[in-house]
Design a protein around this motif. Sequence first.
Motif, PDB file in Angstrom:
ATOM      1  N   PRO A 127       0.837  -1.199   0.000  1.00  0.00           N
ATOM      2  CA  PRO A 127       0.000   0.000   0.000  1.00  0.00           C
ATOM      3  C   PRO A 127       0.875   1.253   0.000  1.00  0.00           C
ATOM      4  O   PRO A 127       1.850   1.347   0.754  1.00  0.00           O
ATOM      5  CB  PRO A 127      -0.794  -0.122   1.306  1.00  0.00           C
ATOM      6  N   GLY A 128       0.535   2.189  -0.867  1.00  0.00           N
ATOM      7  CA  GLY A 128       1.333   3.407  -0.997  1.00  0.00           C
ATOM      8  C   GLY A 128       2.292   3.385  -2.165  1.00  0.00           C
ATOM      9  O   GLY A 128       2.805   4.433  -2.574  1.00  0.00           O
ATOM     10  N   VAL A 142      -3.832   7.310 -11.623  1.00  0.00           N
ATOM     11  CA  VAL A 142      -5.077   6.709 -11.139  1.00  0.00           C
ATOM     12  C   VAL A 142      -4.739   5.878  -9.907  1.00  0.00           C
ATOM     13  O   VAL A 142      -3.601   5.426  -9.746  1.00  0.00           O
ATOM     14  CB  VAL A 142      -5.724   5.836 -12.254  1.00  0.00           C
ATOM     15  N   LYS A 143      -5.690   5.715  -8.997  1.00  0.00           N
ATOM     16  CA  LYS A 143      -5.464   4.839  -7.844  1.00  0.00           C
ATOM     17  C   LYS A 143      -6.355   3.602  -7.962  1.00  0.00           C
ATOM     18  O   LYS A 143      -7.368   3.614  -8.662  1.00  0.00           O
ATOM     19  CB  LYS A 143      -5.725   5.576  -6.535  1.00  0.00           C
ATOM     20  N   ASN A 144      -5.960   2.542  -7.264  1.00  0.00           N
ATOM     21  CA  ASN A 144      -6.620   1.253  -7.514  1.00  0.00           C
ATOM     22  C   ASN A 144      -7.836   0.994  -6.633  1.00  0.00           C
ATOM     23  O   ASN A 144      -8.367  -0.113  -6.625  1.00  0.00           O
ATOM     24  CB  ASN A 144      -5.616   0.091  -7.389  1.00  0.00           C
ATOM     25  N   THR A 145      -8.315   1.992  -5.923  1.00  0.00           N
ATOM     26  CA  THR A 145      -9.609   1.862  -5.259  1.00  0.00           C
ATOM     27  C   THR A 145     -10.248   3.235  -5.131  1.00  0.00           C
ATOM     28  O   THR A 145      -9.559   4.217  -4.809  1.00  0.00           O
ATOM     29  CB  THR A 145      -9.490   1.196  -3.874  1.00  0.00           C
ATOM     30  N   GLY A 146     -11.524   3.281  -5.403  1.00  0.00           N
ATOM     31  CA  GLY A 146     -12.270   4.535  -5.314  1.00  0.00           C
ATOM     32  C   GLY A 146     -12.954   4.716  -3.976  1.00  0.00           C
ATOM     33  O   GLY A 146     -13.755   5.630  -3.807  1.00  0.00           O
ATOM     34  N   VAL A 179      -1.172   2.378  -5.471  1.00  0.00           N
ATOM     35  CA  VAL A 179      -1.744   1.225  -4.793  1.00  0.00           C
ATOM     36  C   VAL A 179      -2.240   1.663  -3.420  1.00  0.00           C
ATOM     37  O   VAL A 179      -1.441   1.908  -2.514  1.00  0.00           O
ATOM     38  CB  VAL A 179      -0.713   0.086  -4.659  1.00  0.00           C
ATOM     39  N   GLU A 180      -3.537   1.776  -3.278  1.00  0.00           N
ATOM     40  CA  GLU A 180      -4.103   2.091  -1.961  1.00  0.00           C
ATOM     41  C   GLU A 180      -4.416   0.827  -1.179  1.00  0.00           C
ATOM     42  O   GLU A 180      -4.412   0.832   0.047  1.00  0.00           O
ATOM     43  CB  GLU A 180      -5.388   2.923  -2.118  1.00  0.00           C
ATOM     44  N   ASN A 181      -4.667  -0.261  -1.895  1.00  0.00           N
ATOM     45  CA  ASN A 181      -5.067  -1.496  -1.236  1.00  0.00           C
ATOM     46  C   ASN A 181      -4.570  -2.660  -2.082  1.00  0.00           C
ATOM     47  O   ASN A 181      -4.965  -2.796  -3.252  1.00  0.00           O
ATOM     48  CB  ASN A 181      -6.592  -1.538  -1.090  1.00  0.00           C
TER      49      ASN A 181
END
Length: 439
Positions: A273-274, A377-381, A287-289
């Motif tokens: 994460p991060g 873009v991040k991998n979770t909204g 990568v948030e999750n």
Amino acid sequence: MCSRKRRFSDEYGSLYSHLPFNDVKEVFLGLGDEELLSEDLYREIYFKLAKKLIAEKEYEFTLFLSANVEYIKAALEGLYHATYSFDKYKTDRKKLPELTINVNSNIAEVEFFEILAEVKDIMQSIFLSRDLVNERAEYLYPETLANIAKEKLSKVGVEVSIYDEKECEEMGLTAFLSVGRASERKPRFIVMKYLNNPESEEIYAFVGKGVTYDTGGYSLKPSASMETMNCDMGGAGTVIGAIHLIASRKVKTNVIAVVAACENMVSGSSYKPGDVIYSLSGKTIEVENTDAEGRITLADSIYYTTNKLKVTKVIDIATLTGACVVALGEIFTGSITNNQEFFDKFKLAADKAGERVWQMPVDDSYRRLNKSKVADVKNTGGRYGGMITAGLFIENFVYNNIPWIHLDIAGTTYLSKPEKYMVAGATGIHVKTLYNLVK
């Protein structure tokens, strides 16, 4: 006969059996109001019939069917569904005796055998998909999945190419490799081509999520949530089953199926994460999750398929979000699209298959939830609208905005309890829909 009439109702689903030891044996099925009948109801009632007869150890019987070809097909499918089980690890398993079914109908014998041949091919491919998804991760991992695909599909005329980790690096599949790098069982990228219509420029693509086991990575799942993660490659099982069916039937069409197969494990080399990771498209992903890994593998798969393989339409199929299960349960597959005309055609194919799909809304307000402060873009909204934002993450990697459909089969690919003519476990969902679509 009077007594039998009192016990039997013609309401849909009613079943009365008279099975004496040494006399004529009869079973009556209630089909209800003729105007309300459907192919799916036929599948369900004939599944129930076969289960009843098998339980009574009656393995030979004669069916009296109408001349409606679609109802005959559906009835035969229901009978086939009743014979499926995944019991290879049961040491006391007993082989089911072969069923002998005689059919009495007004249709010509030649036509009936054509129907039977098609239904047999359909069900064998659905059972192939189910077997893959039911298999445990100890035995089904990226390399073995790739080998099984090559073995099964080569026999029916599908060209299968398998790319190992080094080749994937050379191809630039960075995002995909980030997910799989912690596992000792290395990733495989599987490309399956069935090009049987040189007169057409239309090439359909089916991209299946192929995470053969998912721990969640450093965003670790609870133990109870890991128990069924062998099914996280349900999308791969669907596309392999679908292209197997299309090739078995020698459909005059062009189809390419793609699976990025890996395990999402935990080690010192895990992505975290991060992290910010690169993708084949050049876009960066925050990568948030690490438990939102499937969409990261699909980012590279979708871009490779739509950009490098020059397909004209693409469908991705994935066990992607718990949010879809919360919204639709194990009953409907969630879907989003960038092309309504393509989706409407797909929906007709799904309805014909008896495989239920629900279209979700698409809006820029959902897209904005995927925006990252440090990457493209991040991998979770976030928690809200999770099924939609996951699909719209994938949309970022569809090259040139070609017609695209996203299917979230998190609830429908692997059932916690029986539903209609499906037993608990893998369903083989959408093998038949994809076949109907291109047929």
